[in-house]
Write an enzyme that holds these catalytic residues in place. Structure first.
Site, mmCIF file in Angstrom:
data_model
loop_
_atom_site.group_PDB
_atom_site.id
_atom_site.type_symbol
_atom_site.label_atom_id
_atom_site.label_comp_id
_atom_site.label_asym_id
_atom_site.label_seq_id
_atom_site.Cartn_x
_atom_site.Cartn_y
_atom_site.Cartn_z
ATOM 1 N N ASN A 162 -12.311 -10.825 7.904
ATOM 2 C CA ASN A 162 -12.726 -11.750 8.959
ATOM 3 C C ASN A 162 -13.381 -12.975 8.333
ATOM 4 O O ASN A 162 -14.600 -13.051 8.171
ATOM 5 C CB ASN A 162 -13.663 -11.053 9.946
ATOM 6 C CG ASN A 162 -12.909 -10.067 10.804
ATOM 7 O OD1 ASN A 162 -12.179 -10.456 11.724
ATOM 8 N ND2 ASN A 162 -13.023 -8.785 10.462
ATOM 9 N N GLU A 163 -12.548 -13.923 7.996
ATOM 10 C CA GLU A 163 -13.001 -15.119 7.296
ATOM 11 C C GLU A 163 -13.836 -15.998 8.226
ATOM 12 O O GLU A 163 -13.810 -15.802 9.454
ATOM 13 C CB GLU A 163 -11.781 -15.906 6.804
ATOM 14 C CG GLU A 163 -10.916 -15.144 5.800
ATOM 15 C CD GLU A 163 -11.581 -14.960 4.442
ATOM 16 O OE1 GLU A 163 -12.813 -14.966 4.337
ATOM 17 O OE2 GLU A 163 -10.829 -14.791 3.456
ATOM 18 N N PRO A 164 -14.591 -16.951 7.656
ATOM 19 C CA PRO A 164 -15.393 -17.850 8.486
ATOM 20 C C PRO A 164 -14.570 -18.376 9.660
ATOM 21 O O PRO A 164 -13.407 -18.749 9.492
ATOM 22 C CB PRO A 164 -15.769 -18.962 7.515
ATOM 23 C CG PRO A 164 -15.812 -18.283 6.184
ATOM 24 C CD PRO A 164 -14.738 -17.236 6.229
ATOM 25 N N THR A 181 -11.888 -16.421 -1.115
ATOM 26 C CA THR A 181 -11.370 -15.047 -1.143
ATOM 27 C C THR A 181 -10.163 -14.970 -2.069
ATOM 28 O O THR A 181 -10.020 -14.028 -2.866
ATOM 29 C CB THR A 181 -10.955 -14.632 0.289
ATOM 30 O OG1 THR A 181 -12.098 -14.731 1.128
ATOM 31 C CG2 THR A 181 -10.399 -13.232 0.324
#
Ligand code: GLP
Length: 638
Positions: A162-164, A181
């Site tokens: 769940n990236e920014p 990442t």
């Protein structure tokens, strides 16, 4: 600095956080909890649903679960698992797929039933991803929801992938991976360009529905993001921060990953502090940087306003304290990292005698040394010390396929040319070069068969190791060190292992110990003490620390100082620095030239040298002399 225990120390923390002495201790505690949960639910005739994570962080936890299964009869027959995520585009047997990782790290070693294992499928066609994700959510619900979700944390603050930008109620879906990442995964995939761009991940909302959540984090690289998640606002910019509103979520961290928490970093803000020298230095440098002022200009009221009134009452006026700390900082600066002969050394970081010294540089992978201490190495050689650079591993895992291919092609062409006599006199008479030709062809065939993501066979790893060794020798030579003072220990943990899955063995420790006992150094330079214990640097450090212990009371140890640097990703904070070696622009340029001897860089190019420049800027900001760059070291045990 010792602090009195007080309930207020954790007042900034919005997620219960336990600091364990080591990652191994934390992982063992969590594994014990899982075992209790499984047994409890088994007794009630119910299955246990575990949410699982990948990455190097949970590796010691899975090893402990396997041990509990083998040695204490813990059964997973009644356990159902759901993994967080999977790279999109990778088949299940792909070397870097999370499915394969889970098989190798856990599934193949316990009695989980194959039908009880769930991971998102990375091979689902794009137009089917949505339905696949919905089915994944439905499967979690059908299993009764997740009892305990295990998490790591990425440097972007992500949980799962769940990236920014991921919202609090996001669900299982396809997501584009963040640049940081992909950078962190670059070593696994032999270059950032090979890292998949997309992944399927459980959403933040999916994770938050788990009844209990435990997030693990090890190593200094995670310290800042752990602080943001635990102490910062709940924000989509750091998806782990959403755990703040979960009723039963907690963090388990080791001491290095806890470093940025207020209770560790700025304890005087949350509790009574017994001010010692190291703590005082930390507080004063922090105050100066906070107020953008040189140390010598700090005022009494600035101390008072920042929770340091007690420090002033004990130490006198700001004026005296400032001068004392300024002098300490000043005394860390030296152009003589091996000590200055025939000079008064009472305020110098290294002793004047003996001169020359036996200086041992223990580098986990080639390039670790040059990146962090290339200029220091050069100085040590220039000053006549007996410098030995010992690479603990060959570093072959960092060599891109393209490098191996280039080498094999040159060898093939050279051999064929010589074999036909076309190379002329210089290459000698035409002879039997069939073995060389066969070898080169074999390497090219192995590269072809492996493809960009296959497992490298041992012979190919050896070739890559030879390439990296050559580069390491060239780099050392560019810094003035002749090749006979460069050695490779080829520690088995690395030769047999791969990223995120290394395992320290007695043979690793024995090899380091033999080197220490042979060289009996007066100073050692090494890194890895605050790294993730499963990283190359972390395992190398554990091998060194154990070897050092095994050397017992050996007399040479009393006359040996161990200087720590921080590897290639970070720099020391000013209060941690015991030796600061300044670099002139020329020296920095020479160091950068040495780094460029490596074809496959460890760091993104733009970062190279920047860390050293930043340390110099920090010293400048504290009111010390203004240098182009600084290489910094901490003395072990000081
Ligand atoms: C990946 C995984 C995360 C993991 C993170 C950190 O991004 N999707 O679940 O927490 O890596 O990895 P490591 O534990 O190797 O630091």
């Amino acid at each position: 600095m010792t602090t009195a225990a007080a309930p207020t120390t954790e007042q900034f923390e919005k997620i219960p956080t336990k600091i364990h002495p080591t990652a191994a201790a934390a992982a063992a505690a969590l594994a014990r909890e899982v075992a209790d949960l499984i047994r409890e639910r088994n007794a009630a005739g119910r299955a246990t649903v575990l949410g699982l994570a990948t990455g190097s962080t949970p590796v010691p936890f899975y090893r402990e679960l396997i041990r509990l299964h083998r040695e204490e009869g813990l059964s997973f027959a009644n356990v159902i698992t759901f993994n967080l995520d999977e790279y999109h585009g990778l088949a299940r047997d792909h070397r870097e797929s999370y499915f394969r990782f889970m098989r190798e790290q856990l599934f193949d070693h316990v009695d989980l039933k194959p039908g009880s294992i769930h991971l998102p499928d990375g091979t689902v066609a794009l137009d089917k991803v949505f339905a696949h994700c919905q089915a994944y959510e439905a499967a979690i619900d059908a299993a009764g929801g997740i009892d305990l979700q295990i998490l790591g944390i990425g440097r972007t603050g992500h949980i799962g992938f769940n990236e920014p930008g991921s919202t609090r109620d996001s669900r299982t879906r396809l997501i584009a991976l963040d640049r940081i990442t992909r950078e962190d995964a670059a070593a696994d995939f032999l270059g950032e360009a090979n890292v998949p761009r997309f992944a399927i991940t459980m959403g933040v909302g999916t994770i938050l529905r788990a009844r209990r959540i435990a997030l693990m984090a090890w190593g200094e690289n995670k310290a800042e993001i752990v602080r943001q998640a635990v102490e910062g606002p709940e924000t989509e910019a750091v998806s782990a921060s959403f755990l703040q509103s979960h009723p039963d979520a907690r963090f388990l961290v080791d001491a290095a990953a806890a470093k940025a928490l207020t209770r560790v970093k700025l304890p005087w803000l949350v509790t009574h502090v017994d001010w010692d020298e190291a703590g005082t230095r930390r507080a004063v440098t922090w105050l100066a940087l906070k107020h953008h002022k040189p140390v010598l200009k700090l005022l009494d009221e600035e101390y008072n306003e920042n929770g340091m009134a007690e420090l002033l009452t004990r130490q006198g006026r700001a004026y005296d304290l400032n001068i004392r700390i300024f002098n300490q900082l000043q005394h860390t600066i030296t152009g003589w990292p091996g000590g200055k002969p025939d000079a008064d050394d009472t305020t110098r970081p290294e002793r004047a005698t003996p001169h020359p010294k036996r200086s041992l540089v223990l580098a986990p992978e080639p390039q670790d040394d040059v990146l962090s201490m290339g200029a220091t190495l050069q100085r040590l050689v220039e000053h006549g010390h007996h410098v030995e650079v010992v690479y603990l591993t060959s570093g072959d895992l960092r060599v891109a396929d393209a490098e191996a291919s280039k080498f094999a092609k040159v060898l093939l062409e050279t051999s064929e040319t010589i074999a036909t006599g076309a190379a002329g006199d210089a290459a000698g008479a035409a002879g039997d070069w069939s073995r060389q030709v066969a070898y080169a062809r074999d390497m090219l065939a192995q590269l072809e068969a492996k493809g960009p993501f296959g497992d490298p066979p041992a012979a190919l790893r050896r070739l890559k190791g030879l390439i990296r060794r050559g580069e390491a020798r060239d780099a050392a030579q560019a810094l003035g060190l002749s090749p006979e003072h460069v050695r490779f220990l080829d520690l088995p943990f690395y030769a047999k292992g791969r990223y995120r899955q290394f395992r320290l063995e007695d043979a690793d420790i024995a090899a380091v110990r033999a080197t220490l006992e042979e060289i009996q150094p007066h100073q050692i330079f090494i890194t890895g003490h605050l790294a993730d214990p499963n990283s190359v640097q972390g395992v190398a450090w554990r091998a060194f620390a154990a070897a050092w212990d095994q050397c017992g009371q050996a007399p040479w140890k009393n006359d040996c100082r161990v200087w720590l640097h921080r590897g290639h990703q970070r720099e020391l904070e000013p209060h941690e620095i015991h030796m600061a070696v300044p670099l002139s622009p020329d020296q920095l340029a020479r160091k950068l030239a040495a780094i460029r001897k490596f074809q496959s860089p460890t760091n993104p190019d733009q970062l190279t040298g920047e860390r050293n420049r930043q340390t110099a800027r920090t010293y400048d900001a504290l009111g010390l002399a203004e240098y182009e760059a600084i290489e910094a070291f901490e003395r072990w045990g000081a």
